[in-house]
Each structure stands twice: as structure tokens, then as C-alpha cells.
Write a protein that holds these residues in place. Sequence first.
Motif, PDB file in Angstrom:
ATOM      1  N   ILE A  88     -38.710  18.461  87.711  1.00 31.53           N
ATOM      2  CA  ILE A  88     -37.391  17.878  87.431  1.00 31.53           C
ATOM      3  C   ILE A  88     -37.499  16.850  86.305  1.00 31.53           C
ATOM      4  O   ILE A  88     -36.508  16.457  85.705  1.00 31.53           O
ATOM      5  CB  ILE A  88     -36.807  17.236  88.713  1.00 31.53           C
ATOM      6  N   PHE A  89     -38.713  16.413  86.002  1.00 35.73           N
ATOM      7  CA  PHE A  89     -38.910  15.507  84.864  1.00 35.73           C
ATOM      8  C   PHE A  89     -38.325  16.093  83.579  1.00 35.73           C
ATOM      9  O   PHE A  89     -37.999  15.355  82.641  1.00 35.73           O
ATOM     10  CB  PHE A  89     -40.404  15.220  84.654  1.00 35.73           C
ATOM     11  N   CYS A  90     -38.192  17.419  83.517  1.00 33.84           N
ATOM     12  CA  CYS A  90     -37.604  18.053  82.328  1.00 33.84           C
ATOM     13  C   CYS A  90     -36.208  17.498  82.046  1.00 33.84           C
ATOM     14  O   CYS A  90     -35.791  17.390  80.887  1.00 33.84           O
ATOM     15  CB  CYS A  90     -37.537  19.563  82.509  1.00 33.84           C
ATOM     16  N   ILE A  91     -35.468  17.153  83.098  1.00 31.36           N
ATOM     17  CA  ILE A  91     -34.122  16.590  82.920  1.00 31.36           C
ATOM     18  C   ILE A  91     -34.212  15.216  82.282  1.00 31.36           C
ATOM     19  O   ILE A  91     -33.471  14.890  81.342  1.00 31.36           O
ATOM     20  CB  ILE A  91     -33.377  16.521  84.269  1.00 31.36           C
ATOM     21  N   SER A  92     -35.136  14.377  82.777  1.00 31.00           N
ATOM     22  CA  SER A  92     -35.283  13.045  82.194  1.00 31.00           C
ATOM     23  C   SER A  92     -35.798  13.135  80.759  1.00 31.00           C
ATOM     24  O   SER A  92     -35.423  12.332  79.905  1.00 31.00           O
ATOM     25  CB  SER A  92     -36.210  12.168  83.047  1.00 31.00           C
ATOM     26  N   TYR A  93     -36.632  14.149  80.467  1.00 30.10           N
ATOM     27  CA  TYR A  93     -37.096  14.344  79.087  1.00 30.10           C
ATOM     28  C   TYR A  93     -35.909  14.591  78.152  1.00 30.10           C
ATOM     29  O   TYR A  93     -35.853  14.079  77.034  1.00 30.10           O
ATOM     30  CB  TYR A  93     -38.048  15.547  78.981  1.00 30.10           C
ATOM     31  N   ALA A  94     -34.961  15.412  78.619  1.00 23.42           N
ATOM     32  CA  ALA A  94     -33.789  15.730  77.799  1.00 23.42           C
ATOM     33  C   ALA A  94     -32.983  14.469  77.500  1.00 23.42           C
ATOM     34  O   ALA A  94     -32.547  14.241  76.369  1.00 23.42           O
ATOM     35  CB  ALA A  94     -32.923  16.760  78.513  1.00 23.42           C
ATOM     36  N   VAL A  95     -32.804  13.630  78.516  1.00 20.19           N
ATOM     37  CA  VAL A  95     -32.069  12.373  78.343  1.00 20.19           C
ATOM     38  C   VAL A  95     -32.800  11.468  77.355  1.00 20.19           C
ATOM     39  O   VAL A  95     -32.210  10.925  76.413  1.00 20.19           O
ATOM     40  CB  VAL A  95     -31.902  11.644  79.700  1.00 20.19           C
ATOM     41  N   VAL A  96     -34.094  11.317  77.575  1.00 20.23           N
ATOM     42  CA  VAL A  96     -34.904  10.404  76.754  1.00 20.23           C
ATOM     43  C   VAL A  96     -34.995  10.878  75.307  1.00 20.23           C
ATOM     44  O   VAL A  96     -34.990  10.073  74.378  1.00 20.23           O
ATOM     45  CB  VAL A  96     -36.318  10.253  77.359  1.00 20.23           C
ATOM     46  N   THR A  97     -35.065  12.194  75.101  1.00 23.32           N
ATOM     47  CA  THR A  97     -35.122  12.734  73.740  1.00 23.32           C
ATOM     48  C   THR A  97     -33.902  12.302  72.933  1.00 23.32           C
ATOM     49  O   THR A  97     -34.019  11.858  71.786  1.00 23.32           O
ATOM     50  CB  THR A  97     -35.196  14.280  73.786  1.00 23.32           C
ATOM     51  N   ILE A  98     -32.727  12.425  73.534  1.00 28.67           N
ATOM     52  CA  ILE A  98     -31.485  12.045  72.848  1.00 28.67           C
ATOM     53  C   ILE A  98     -31.442  10.549  72.586  1.00 28.67           C
ATOM     54  O   ILE A  98     -31.127  10.099  71.480  1.00 28.67           O
ATOM     55  CB  ILE A  98     -30.263  12.479  73.690  1.00 28.67           C
ATOM     56  N   VAL A  99     -31.799   9.748  73.600  1.00 28.56           N
ATOM     57  CA  VAL A  99     -31.786   8.287  73.448  1.00 28.56           C
ATOM     58  C   VAL A  99     -32.759   7.852  72.361  1.00 28.56           C
ATOM     59  O   VAL A  99     -32.432   7.028  71.501  1.00 28.56           O
ATOM     60  CB  VAL A  99     -32.141   7.603  74.790  1.00 28.56           C
ATOM     61  N   SER A 100     -33.970   8.418  72.389  1.00 28.26           N
ATOM     62  CA  SER A 100     -34.987   8.048  71.388  1.00 28.26           C
ATOM     63  C   SER A 100     -34.544   8.417  69.973  1.00 28.26           C
ATOM     64  O   SER A 100     -34.676   7.632  69.036  1.00 28.26           O
ATOM     65  CB  SER A 100     -36.321   8.734  71.705  1.00 28.26           C
ATOM     66  N   ALA A 101     -33.997   9.630  69.834  1.00 28.01           N
ATOM     67  CA  ALA A 101     -33.612  10.121  68.511  1.00 28.01           C
ATOM     68  C   ALA A 101     -32.420   9.374  67.931  1.00 28.01           C
ATOM     69  O   ALA A 101     -32.355   9.118  66.721  1.00 28.01           O
ATOM     70  CB  ALA A 101     -33.309  11.617  68.569  1.00 28.01           C
ATOM     71  N   GLU A 102     -31.464   9.010  68.791  1.00 25.02           N
ATOM     72  CA  GLU A 102     -30.224   8.430  68.293  1.00 25.02           C
ATOM     73  C   GLU A 102     -30.222   6.899  68.253  1.00 25.02           C
ATOM     74  O   GLU A 102     -29.463   6.311  67.486  1.00 25.02           O
ATOM     75  CB  GLU A 102     -29.044   8.919  69.152  1.00 25.02           C
ATOM     76  N   PHE A 103     -31.053   6.253  69.071  1.00 23.53           N
ATOM     77  CA  PHE A 103     -31.003   4.794  69.143  1.00 23.53           C
ATOM     78  C   PHE A 103     -32.280   4.113  68.645  1.00 23.53           C
ATOM     79  O   PHE A 103     -32.221   3.186  67.836  1.00 23.53           O
ATOM     80  CB  PHE A 103     -30.707   4.351  70.582  1.00 23.53           C
ATOM     81  N   PHE A 104     -33.443   4.568  69.109  1.00 26.15           N
ATOM     82  CA  PHE A 104     -34.689   3.904  68.734  1.00 26.15           C
ATOM     83  C   PHE A 104     -35.189   4.335  67.359  1.00 26.15           C
ATOM     84  O   PHE A 104     -35.564   3.515  66.529  1.00 26.15           O
ATOM     85  CB  PHE A 104     -35.777   4.173  69.784  1.00 26.15           C
ATOM     86  N   LEU A 105     -35.204   5.656  67.129  1.00 29.62           N
ATOM     87  CA  LEU A 105     -35.775   6.182  65.899  1.00 29.62           C
ATOM     88  C   LEU A 105     -35.130   5.633  64.628  1.00 29.62           C
ATOM     89  O   LEU A 105     -35.843   5.216  63.710  1.00 29.62           O
ATOM     90  CB  LEU A 105     -35.697   7.712  65.927  1.00 29.62           C
ATOM     91  N   PRO A 106     -33.797   5.601  64.525  1.00 24.84           N
ATOM     92  CA  PRO A 106     -33.194   5.090  63.289  1.00 24.84           C
ATOM     93  C   PRO A 106     -33.612   3.654  62.965  1.00 24.84           C
ATOM     94  O   PRO A 106     -33.799   3.305  61.790  1.00 24.84           O
ATOM     95  CB  PRO A 106     -31.684   5.174  63.572  1.00 24.84           C
ATOM     96  N   VAL A 107     -33.783   2.834  64.000  1.00 26.89           N
ATOM     97  CA  VAL A 107     -34.184   1.440  63.782  1.00 26.89           C
ATOM     98  C   VAL A 107     -35.582   1.383  63.192  1.00 26.89           C
ATOM     99  O   VAL A 107     -35.824   0.738  62.165  1.00 26.89           O
ATOM    100  CB  VAL A 107     -34.131   0.642  65.099  1.00 26.89           C
ATOM    101  N   PHE A 108     -36.539   2.075  63.823  1.00 29.90           N
ATOM    102  CA  PHE A 108     -37.916   2.062  63.336  1.00 29.90           C
ATOM    103  C   PHE A 108     -38.026   2.710  61.959  1.00 29.90           C
ATOM    104  O   PHE A 108     -38.803   2.252  61.117  1.00 29.90           O
ATOM    105  CB  PHE A 108     -38.844   2.789  64.323  1.00 29.90           C
ATOM    106  N   TYR A 109     -37.251   3.777  61.746  1.00 28.16           N
ATOM    107  CA  TYR A 109     -37.338   4.475  60.462  1.00 28.16           C
ATOM    108  C   TYR A 109     -36.903   3.568  59.321  1.00 28.16           C
ATOM    109  O   TYR A 109     -37.517   3.536  58.255  1.00 28.16           O
ATOM    110  CB  TYR A 109     -36.478   5.743  60.500  1.00 28.16           C
ATOM    111  N   ARG A 110     -35.842   2.795  59.544  1.00 29.78           N
ATOM    112  CA  ARG A 110     -35.343   1.905  58.488  1.00 29.78           C
ATOM    113  C   ARG A 110     -36.211   0.664  58.311  1.00 29.78           C
ATOM    114  O   ARG A 110     -36.312   0.112  57.217  1.00 29.78           O
ATOM    115  CB  ARG A 110     -33.896   1.503  58.787  1.00 29.78           C
ATOM    116  N   LEU A 111     -36.871   0.235  59.398  1.00 26.57           N
ATOM    117  CA  LEU A 111     -37.753  -0.941  59.301  1.00 26.57           C
ATOM    118  C   LEU A 111     -39.007  -0.645  58.485  1.00 26.57           C
ATOM    119  O   LEU A 111     -39.630  -1.545  57.924  1.00 26.57           O
ATOM    120  CB  LEU A 111     -38.168  -1.405  60.705  1.00 26.57           C
ATOM    121  N   ASN A 112     -39.410   0.645  58.464  1.00 26.51           N
ATOM    122  CA  ASN A 112     -40.576   1.062  57.674  1.00 26.51           C
ATOM    123  C   ASN A 112     -41.858   0.356  58.109  1.00 26.51           C
ATOM    124  O   ASN A 112     -42.708   0.015  57.294  1.00 26.51           O
ATOM    125  CB  ASN A 112     -40.322   0.800  56.183  1.00 26.51           C
TER     126      ASN A 112
END
Length: 257
Positions: A88-112
Amino acid sequence: MSTHHTTVGEFTVWDYVVFVIMLLVSAFIGVYHAIKARGQQSNSQFLLGDRQLRALPVAMSLTASFMSAVTVIGTPAEVYQFGAMFLIFCISYAVVTIVSAEFFLPVFYRLNITSTYEVLYTGIVIYAPALALNQVTGLDLWGVLVATGLVCTFYCTLGGLKAVVWTDVFQMGIMIAGFLAVIIRGVVIQGSFERIWNISYHGGRLNFWDFDPNPLRRHSFWTIVVGGSFMWTAIYGINQSQVQRYIACKNQFEAKL
């Protein structure tokens, strides 16, 4: 009363050949990228692959990093002992993938940035395969630890992140081949996949859906989806192994992909 003895398989000559080739290829990838760069690498080139990497090799590298020996050895044992609820962890992976891609990643990418590093996890994932090799080869545990650590340090130091990513791609191929070999061998021994599924079902291991709200349960839908989402957000969202590869992609779209 009979006593059953479990026979532990040991490495054959071909097992050693595959193991040595894997280490040599990993080292060669580091040498190749070092020669290709000819000592002209800047910090950005060395640590981030000059931010020119594509989504597929980075994705395979990330998978290889977290599909460690802890996962490969531990997950089958977990499911065998406590059932398939773990999936069932597959469900949490799906949630986390979206959160990471849309919220965390853009911040780190721009901070360089280049590093949010943590050391403890790396030690654990090197120790686990060393322990497994110690059991099946009889090789000294600390000898295997040092040898593995030296090879990893060698190709990382020489080739930088590009060497790390392409070594992971190679190692991921080896892992997938191993998984397929185990599945095919299991089907051959049992006669069919249906028989394996029936054994699992009658053994009470296909316990996928358990909605018990008790937070003290080892695994339930809620502890895995809710608890797992928080846990994996910390790993996929801010862990150095992830972040460094995200920001090495040639653009933010590739990183999200």
C-alpha cells in the motif's frame, strides 16, 4: 520429530565473475567521465553534471539509490512474515511524488544549491550488501565493506555526478535482471505463477486492505498512507541523494518528470 536444515547457497565461480565485473564496470565509468572531462570540471560540472542530465537516467539513478540492499533484502522478508499490506506504500509514493515535484523541487532548482548531505544512510546501504556477501561468500565483512566503499569513492571522485548517475543506471539493470531471475526461477520450481499466488493467498499474506484506525498497528491503510507520506516526503523532498540529481537536470520540466 524431524529437524529441517536450511541450506545457505554459496557463491560459485560465475557469481564471483559477475560481482567482479560489476565493480570493474563501475570503476571504468568513473575513469571514462574523468578522462572525458580532462580535469577541466568546474564545481557545477562535477557536482551537478553541468545541469545537462535528462529525466530517464536520473530517474534510474534515483531508483538505484533507494532500491538499496536494505530494500532488496528487507522487503521480501517483510512481506513473507507480515503480508502484502506493505505494498500500500505505492499510494503514499504517488502522493509524495506530486508533493515533491510541485512544491519542493522548484525551490531547490531555483536556489541552485549543491549539497544537503547526510552520511548515516550511506553507511547503512553499504553495510547491508557487505553483510549479505559475507554470508554467501565467507569473505571478511570489513574487507567487503572497505572494498565496496573504495570502489564507490573511486568512481564518484573521478567522474563526479555523471559517473554516479550512469553507474546507477548500470547497477539498476543488474538489479532488474536479478529480480527477473528470481521470479522466473520461482515459477519454474512451482510450475506456474497461479500456484505461487494461491500459496500466498492461503498463507494469509495477501492482506492488502486493512482500514483499522488503530495507530499502533504495524501496518494498516492509514498508518502506511498517512505515516508513509510524511516519511517519504522527508526522503524524496529534501534528501541530498534526490535533490542533487533533481537540480542536475537540464531544465525544471525534466527534473519534475
